[in-house]
Design a protein around this motif. Structure first.
Motif, PDB file in Angstrom:
ATOM      1  N   UNK A  69       0.789  -1.226   0.000  1.00 54.44           N
ATOM      2  CA  UNK A  69       0.000   0.000   0.000  1.00 54.44           C
ATOM      3  C   UNK A  69       0.820   1.275   0.000  1.00 54.44           C
ATOM      4  N   UNK A  70       2.044   1.229  -0.536  1.00 62.66           N
ATOM      5  CA  UNK A  70       2.892   2.420  -0.577  1.00 62.66           C
ATOM      6  C   UNK A  70       2.865   2.969  -1.992  1.00 62.66           C
ATOM      7  N   UNK A  71       2.232   4.122  -2.149  1.00 63.22           N
ATOM      8  CA  UNK A  71       2.056   4.675  -3.486  1.00 63.22           C
ATOM      9  C   UNK A  71       3.384   5.195  -4.022  1.00 63.22           C
ATOM     10  N   UNK A  72       3.913   4.548  -5.040  1.00 62.86           N
ATOM     11  CA  UNK A  72       5.235   4.856  -5.584  1.00 62.86           C
ATOM     12  C   UNK A  72       5.073   5.359  -7.013  1.00 62.86           C
ATOM     13  N   UNK A  73       5.383   6.633  -7.229  1.00 58.58           N
ATOM     14  CA  UNK A  73       5.261   7.207  -8.573  1.00 58.58           C
ATOM     15  C   UNK A  73       6.606   7.308  -9.279  1.00 58.58           C
ATOM     16  N   UNK A  74       7.649   6.753  -8.685  1.00 56.26           N
ATOM     17  CA  UNK A  74       8.965   6.848  -9.311  1.00 56.26           C
ATOM     18  C   UNK A  74       9.535   5.487  -9.632  1.00 56.26           C
ATOM     19  N   UNK A  75       8.628   4.540  -9.846  1.00 54.50           N
ATOM     20  CA  UNK A  75       9.088   3.154  -9.954  1.00 54.50           C
ATOM     21  C   UNK A  75      10.031   2.934 -11.126  1.00 54.50           C
ATOM     22  N   UNK A 130       4.069  10.476   0.159  1.00 52.40           N
ATOM     23  CA  UNK A 130       4.986   9.451  -0.342  1.00 52.40           C
ATOM     24  C   UNK A 130       5.040   9.507  -1.859  1.00 52.40           C
ATOM     25  N   UNK A 131       3.884   9.701  -2.487  1.00 58.25           N
ATOM     26  CA  UNK A 131       3.818   9.749  -3.945  1.00 58.25           C
ATOM     27  C   UNK A 131       4.696  10.873  -4.475  1.00 58.25           C
ATOM     28  N   UNK A 132       4.626  12.046  -3.835  1.00 55.22           N
ATOM     29  CA  UNK A 132       5.416  13.196  -4.288  1.00 55.22           C
ATOM     30  C   UNK A 132       6.906  12.899  -4.173  1.00 55.22           C
ATOM     31  N   UNK A 133       7.317  12.332  -3.020  1.00 52.80           N
ATOM     32  CA  UNK A 133       8.745  12.079  -2.821  1.00 52.80           C
ATOM     33  C   UNK A 133       9.260  11.038  -3.816  1.00 52.80           C
ATOM     34  N   UNK A 134       8.487   9.978  -4.020  1.00 53.96           N
ATOM     35  CA  UNK A 134       8.943   8.943  -4.955  1.00 53.96           C
ATOM     36  C   UNK A 134       8.970   9.493  -6.379  1.00 53.96           C
ATOM     37  N   UNK A 135       8.006  10.345  -6.679  1.00 58.71           N
ATOM     38  CA  UNK A 135       7.993  10.987  -7.996  1.00 58.71           C
ATOM     39  C   UNK A 135       9.294  11.776  -8.194  1.00 58.71           C
ATOM     40  N   UNK A 136       9.671  12.512  -7.155  1.00 57.04           N
ATOM     41  CA  UNK A 136      10.916  13.261  -7.214  1.00 57.04           C
ATOM     42  C   UNK A 136      12.113  12.352  -7.403  1.00 57.04           C
ATOM     43  N   UNK A 138      12.234   9.440  -8.818  1.00 54.34           N
ATOM     44  CA  UNK A 138      12.257   8.945 -10.198  1.00 54.34           C
ATOM     45  C   UNK A 138      12.858   9.967 -11.139  1.00 54.34           C
ATOM     46  N   UNK A 139      12.466  11.227 -10.947  1.00 53.19           N
ATOM     47  CA  UNK A 139      12.980  12.290 -11.818  1.00 53.19           C
ATOM     48  C   UNK A 139      14.469  12.528 -11.564  1.00 53.19           C
ATOM     49  N   UNK A 140      14.866  12.450 -10.286  1.00 56.59           N
ATOM     50  CA  UNK A 140      16.282  12.661  -9.955  1.00 56.59           C
ATOM     51  C   UNK A 140      17.156  11.660 -10.705  1.00 56.59           C
ATOM     52  N   UNK A 141      16.743  10.410 -10.680  1.00 57.06           N
ATOM     53  CA  UNK A 141      17.536   9.371 -11.351  1.00 57.06           C
ATOM     54  C   UNK A 141      17.650   9.691 -12.845  1.00 57.06           C
ATOM     55  N   UNK A 142      16.534  10.065 -13.457  1.00 58.75           N
ATOM     56  CA  UNK A 142      16.544  10.336 -14.893  1.00 58.75           C
ATOM     57  C   UNK A 142      17.433  11.557 -15.199  1.00 58.75           C
ATOM     58  N   UNK A 143      17.322  12.580 -14.363  1.00 54.37           N
ATOM     59  CA  UNK A 143      18.108  13.790 -14.615  1.00 54.37           C
ATOM     60  C   UNK A 143      19.599  13.519 -14.399  1.00 54.37           C
ATOM     61  N   UNK A 270      11.022   8.044 -18.529  1.00 50.75           N
ATOM     62  CA  UNK A 270      10.264   9.232 -18.186  1.00 50.75           C
ATOM     63  C   UNK A 270       9.192   8.924 -17.160  1.00 50.75           C
ATOM     64  N   UNK A 271       8.707   9.979 -16.511  1.00 49.80           N
ATOM     65  CA  UNK A 271       7.641   9.841 -15.517  1.00 49.80           C
ATOM     66  C   UNK A 271       6.432   9.097 -16.081  1.00 49.80           C
ATOM     67  N   UNK A 272       6.159   9.328 -17.388  1.00 58.48           N
ATOM     68  CA  UNK A 272       4.992   8.680 -17.982  1.00 58.48           C
ATOM     69  C   UNK A 272       5.088   7.158 -17.895  1.00 58.48           C
ATOM     70  N   UNK A 273       6.321   6.633 -17.912  1.00 56.10           N
ATOM     71  CA  UNK A 273       6.491   5.180 -17.791  1.00 56.10           C
ATOM     72  C   UNK A 273       6.047   4.708 -16.405  1.00 56.10           C
ATOM     73  N   UNK A 274       6.459   5.471 -15.378  1.00 52.69           N
ATOM     74  CA  UNK A 274       6.043   5.133 -14.007  1.00 52.69           C
ATOM     75  C   UNK A 274       4.531   5.101 -13.917  1.00 52.69           C
ATOM     76  N   UNK A 275       3.916   6.112 -14.521  1.00 50.95           N
ATOM     77  CA  UNK A 275       2.457   6.218 -14.436  1.00 50.95           C
ATOM     78  C   UNK A 275       1.809   5.071 -15.203  1.00 50.95           C
TER      79      UNK A 275
END
Lengths: 363, 261
Positions: A69-75, A130-136, A138-143, A270-275
């Motif tokens: 149940x941990x919402x992860x947007x940076x998978x 949690x979603x916001x942090x994981x999203x960040x 994911x973006x950090x890794x890509x950048x 990209x983030x779209x892949x996570x989504x």
């Protein structure tokens, strides 16, 4: 009708029926690439390969989102880690060419570590935060991947890494056309069987974990973290373990992706892949393994199938009125909205949940 | 029954204080609980009963004071570590794992006494298999013991209120506690259900588990408890047997208000 249904239910429980079902599915899966090749062409076999990679990703994310149940947007970050690890250690970039059998576990392990790295600072967060942090993350890794070409060139920046070694086991190269027992296996076919084997392994691991002490602890944390703690569950470890296991599946999938494509660039992560992967999990039925697989299959095949809209428009109206690429996303979005409205628990939710829904209908 | 240890002391809390901002929820509260007794904690709403509970079970940490349980100092321990040492609790507002079956809820409770890890789960070796079977067996036993054996496959959220209360007790018992801490287990129950609950608690005590009970149902507390402590505005105003406490003028004042001038 109901008579037939009870017969079917009885039949479904027979052990030989179960094995017969498995045998049939196995047979179909073995024949699938050849049937697809014959019916729809080689590009569709490639789509099948990608579908298998997405199934692995979706099952990995399912552990984090569905079970714990941990919402992860940076998978997709873990997918990227796996892919870049493979690319860096098996390409002319550093002139390293490690064998596949060391790269695969290594990819899982390193992704696992990144999972813990992400998990550790987010332990106190839940839901949106949690979603916001994981999203960040994911973006950090890509950048990072995008910019690690100066001052020391590691990732080759936005150009990405190419000429990645194809996957080889011993002398068997998956990227060459092979003759086995007089049957010709082209590259996409070889990869299909390799990916299928690893997907089955990941499904197996997922099922075993789900029905274990660990799986129950994950679900308990999802349902009520305070109560889980009060029942003696070390929620910190249990959550980290979920991140680590989920990430390792992503790492495996990423490594396979790099070897299969022969090229990786930050654009693929990209983030779209996570989504997209999250959509697969939610659409299929969070926490239910067959549902998640169904979601992954549908969302990998559907966008490809919708490419035929262009030719269809031409045939119907004589010209392309709406750009198929736009329409594709529109239809996909609409389909998702409809499914979430009509089947909020997903297309194929777990039997317990479904029993739940029918129960409500009766009362 | 009379096999209590030398001291007979199971839990000792001394000088416990807890503030929430400017609000003093607990001030210098001390209490001792002996082996195999049923210890009642009563007091008007807002007296600090649940706060004390949360301190004992590690959910909050005390501003001052020490808690010793079975010879172990509990200060600074995480909730799961407290459960490990042998305190299990239920919640005032029921906190079950709603989308798990009753059986699974109790099986989660066994987690703290079992060990299977990731590799055990994946390989499913003989040891893990045996452990899993033992977990399931014990969970079923506890469901039957608490009188909800026939609901084992029901989702926790679909169970009736009384059964949910029982399930919480079963889940707590699954952790093999030495002290079972119940936060208003009879809240919202009718007379029949309360009577059945009382029977269950008596039988749990007979099995050697000490019980700490927060309860508003005075009849239940007075009939069941060996000793009772009364909290009011964060202070312990009385402690003793139910009869003693009932006669205590401070208690009467707390519950009924001061004497009319």
């Amino acid at each position: 009708m109901s008579d037939l249904l009870t017969h079917w239910r009885k039949f479904k429980r027979e052990p030989y029926a179960v094995w017969l079902g498995f045998a049939l599915i196995g047979f179909a899966l073995v024949l699938l690439p050849f049937a697809t090749d014959a019916a729809m062409g080689r590009s569709w076999v490639r789509i099948l390969d990608h579908t298998l990679l997405y199934i692995m990703l979706a099952l990995g994310l399912n552990i984090v989102v569905g079970f714990a149940g941990l919402l992860d947007l940076g998978y997709v970050a873990f997918f990227a880690v796996g892919a870049y690890l493979y690319a860096l250690l098996a390409s002319p970039q550093f002139d390293l060419h490690l064998p596949f059998w060391t790269l695969l576990p290594l990819g899982a392990l390193v992704a696992c570590m990144f999972g813990v790295l992400l998990g550790a600072p987010t332990l106190r967060l839940r839901g949106d935060y949690l979603a916001i942090v994981t999203l960040g993350f994911g973006e950090i890794i890509r950048i990072f991947l995008n910019n690690l070409n100066a001052p020391v060139n590691i990732t080759n920046g936005p150009q990405g890494l190419n000429m990645i070694d194809p996957i080889m086991i011993g002398d068997f190269s998956f990227s060459r056309t092979q003759q086995i027992l007089g049957i010709t296996f082209s590259s996409v076919h070889n990869y299909y069987y390799l990916f299928l084997a690893l997907t089955l392994l990941i499904i197996f691991i997922s099922i075993r974990l789900e029905n274990s002490r660990i799986g129950r602890a994950w679900v308990a944390v999802r349902e009520d973290e305070v109560a889980a703690q009060a029942m003696g569950i070390n929620t910190r470890n249990v959550k980290l373990l979920a991140f680590a296991m989920g990430a390792s599946f992503g790492g495996v999938s990423g490594g396979l992706f790099a070897g299969f494509q022969g090229f990786v660039s930050p654009e693929s992560f990209h983030l779209t892949e996570s989504i997209m992967v999250l959509c697969m999990v939610v659409l299929g039925g969070m926490g239910h393994i067959p549902g998640v697989i169904l979601g992954a299959v549908l969302l990998s095949i559907l966008p490809e199938a919708l490419r035929y809209i262009g030719p269809l428009e031409e045939a119907l109206f004589g010209r392309v009125i709406v750009d198929p690429a736009d329409l594709r996303l529109l239809i996909l979005g609409l389909a998702m909205v409809l499914i979430m409205l009509l089947r909020p628990a997903g297309l194929w939710p777990s039997p317990v949940q479904r029993r739940e829904f029918s129960h409500h209908d009766e009362s | 029954m009379t096999s209590s240890t030398e001291s007979g002391l199971l839990l000792k809390a001394s000088g416990i204080s807890k503030h929430f901002g400017g609000l003093a929820a607990l001030m210098d509260v001390s209490l001792t609980i002996h082996h195999k007794e049923i210890y009642g904690l009563i007091g008007p709403n807002g007296a600090g009963k649940t706060t004390l509970f949360n301190l004992l079970t590690g959910l909050y940490s005390a501003d001052a004071g020490t808690i010793t349980f079975d010879g172990i100092n509990l200060s600074g321990k995480q909730p799961h570590e407290v459960t490990q040492t042998g305190i299990a609790r239920t919640f005032q507002n029921i906190r079950l794992f709603a989308n798990m079956t009753a059986l699974e809820n109790v099986m989660v409770g066994r987690s703290v006494r079992t060990h299977a890890g990731v590799f055990g789960a994946i390989l499913l070796n003989q040891k893990t298999r045996d452990e899993e079977r033992a977990i399931r067996h014990r969970a079923k036993e506890l469901l039957i013991y608490t009188g909800i054996g026939h609901h084992s496959q029901m989702l926790a959220k679909n169970m009736s209120y009384g059964d949910q209360r029982r399930l919480e007790i079963a889940r707590a018992l699954a952790t093999d506690p030495k002290l079972l801490a119940l936060d208003e287990p009879a809240a919202g129950m009718n007379a029949t259900e309360t009577a059945a609950l009382r029977k269950l608690l008596e039988s749990i005590r007979l099995s050697g588990v000490t019980i700490l009970l927060i309860e508003h149902d005075v009849k239940l507390v007075m009939g069941l408890c060996d000793r009772v402590a009364v909290l009011d505005y964060g202070k312990k105003i009385a402690e003793g047997t139910p009869t003693e406490v009932r006669r205590d003028p401070a208690v009467i004042e707390a519950y009924l208000g001061g004497a009319i001038a």
